[in-house]
Design an enzyme around this catalytic site. Structure first.
Site, PDB file in Angstrom:
ATOM      1  N   THR A 114       0.860  -1.185   0.000  1.00 38.65           N
ATOM      2  CA  THR A 114       0.000   0.000   0.000  1.00 38.65           C
ATOM      3  C   THR A 114       0.896   1.235   0.000  1.00 38.65           C
ATOM      4  O   THR A 114       1.677   1.449   0.923  1.00 38.65           O
ATOM      5  CB  THR A 114      -0.948   0.045   1.217  1.00 38.65           C
ATOM      6  OG1 THR A 114      -0.184  -0.088   2.418  1.00 38.65           O
ATOM      7  CG2 THR A 114      -1.992  -1.057   1.139  1.00 38.65           C
ATOM      8  N   ILE A 117       0.493   3.673   3.019  1.00 35.68           N
ATOM      9  CA  ILE A 117       0.931   3.294   4.370  1.00 35.68           C
ATOM     10  C   ILE A 117       2.266   2.556   4.303  1.00 35.68           C
ATOM     11  O   ILE A 117       3.272   3.006   4.840  1.00 35.68           O
ATOM     12  CB  ILE A 117      -0.129   2.433   5.100  1.00 35.68           C
ATOM     13  CG1 ILE A 117      -1.414   3.236   5.294  1.00 35.68           C
ATOM     14  CG2 ILE A 117       0.406   1.959   6.455  1.00 35.68           C
ATOM     15  CD1 ILE A 117      -2.554   2.457   5.909  1.00 35.68           C
ATOM     16  N   CYS A 118       2.287   1.412   3.639  1.00 37.37           N
ATOM     17  CA  CYS A 118       3.480   0.556   3.657  1.00 37.37           C
ATOM     18  C   CYS A 118       4.680   1.180   2.963  1.00 37.37           C
ATOM     19  O   CYS A 118       5.818   0.883   3.316  1.00 37.37           O
ATOM     20  CB  CYS A 118       3.172  -0.786   2.992  1.00 37.37           C
ATOM     21  SG  CYS A 118       1.905  -1.739   3.835  1.00 37.37           S
ATOM     22  N   THR A 119       4.447   2.038   1.966  1.00 33.22           N
ATOM     23  CA  THR A 119       5.539   2.602   1.178  1.00 33.22           C
ATOM     24  C   THR A 119       5.969   3.974   1.671  1.00 33.22           C
ATOM     25  O   THR A 119       7.166   4.269   1.740  1.00 33.22           O
ATOM     26  CB  THR A 119       5.135   2.703  -0.312  1.00 33.22           C
ATOM     27  OG1 THR A 119       4.582   1.459  -0.728  1.00 33.22           O
ATOM     28  CG2 THR A 119       6.323   3.035  -1.189  1.00 33.22           C
TER      29      THR A 119
END
Length: 195
Positions: A114, A117-119
């Protein structure tokens, strides 16, 4: 930010949380396209001997297991994946940050499942730490197009280069007729639309 090219010799690849549950929440890019792009990045990293660091978050919860294909593409890296519980920014996990340091590269390719969020957070942290970062936008996505656009803009404004999977693979190939280029061509061709 350095303008030196990203090559297999100066770059490490970070694939963050490509888990089946989390991937199902992405709506800004089709699931199969995002999956194919993420797997092409992993295959390319292995083909050209580039350091590859994998992570997952809360695999036993709704996020689900890491893509099973990664276990066959990169078995050693899959086994060594950084499994964390609840830490949003993977670079705040000392095991992950340590694995990135051990890779010994100042240039990072980051693709998270994502982007919003994740990146975004590990990218901002890596930039603060002095890394050159390329974010592979189409190897992840977000629940909405607006969320994706905002995340990509935030990372670009902070100094990251935003790229696509095929664009990045071409940069790593440098020359299609070289030994390295020949190893990358199949992964590019595997992403081309079929007629």
């Amino acid at each position: 930010m350095s303008l030196d090219p990203f090559t297999a010799d100066n770059t490490a690849m970070l694939l963050i949380d490509h888990q089946v549950g989390t991937m199902s929440w992405v709506r800004s890019i089709p699931f199969q396209q995002m999956k194919a792009n993420a797997l092409a990045l992993a295959k390319t990293a292995k083909a050209v001997d580039m350091p590859l660091v994998l992570s997952s978050s809360m695999e036993q919860y709704a996020q689900g297991p890491l893509l099973v294909e990664l276990a066959s593409i990169a078995p050693k890296e899959f086994e060594a994946r950084i499994q964390r519980l609840g830490v949003v920014n993977v670079m705040d996990d000392e095991n992950f940050a340590g694995a990135v340091r051990e890779a010994g590269r100042k240039k990072l390719i980051i693709a998270g499942v994502t982007n919003d969020i994740c990146t975004v957070y590990p990218t901002l942290t890596a930039l603060l730490l002095g890394y050159d970062v390329q974010v592979v936008a189409d190897a992840g996505g977000s629940p909405t197009k607006m969320a994706d656009d905002i995340a990509l803009r935030r990372m670009e404004n902070a100094g990251a280069t935003i790229t696509s999977t095929v664009q990045l693979l071409a940069e790593l190939a440098e020359n299609w007729t070289s030994e390295r280029g020949a190893k990358i061509i199949p992964h590019v061709m595997g992403l081309m639309p079929q007629q």
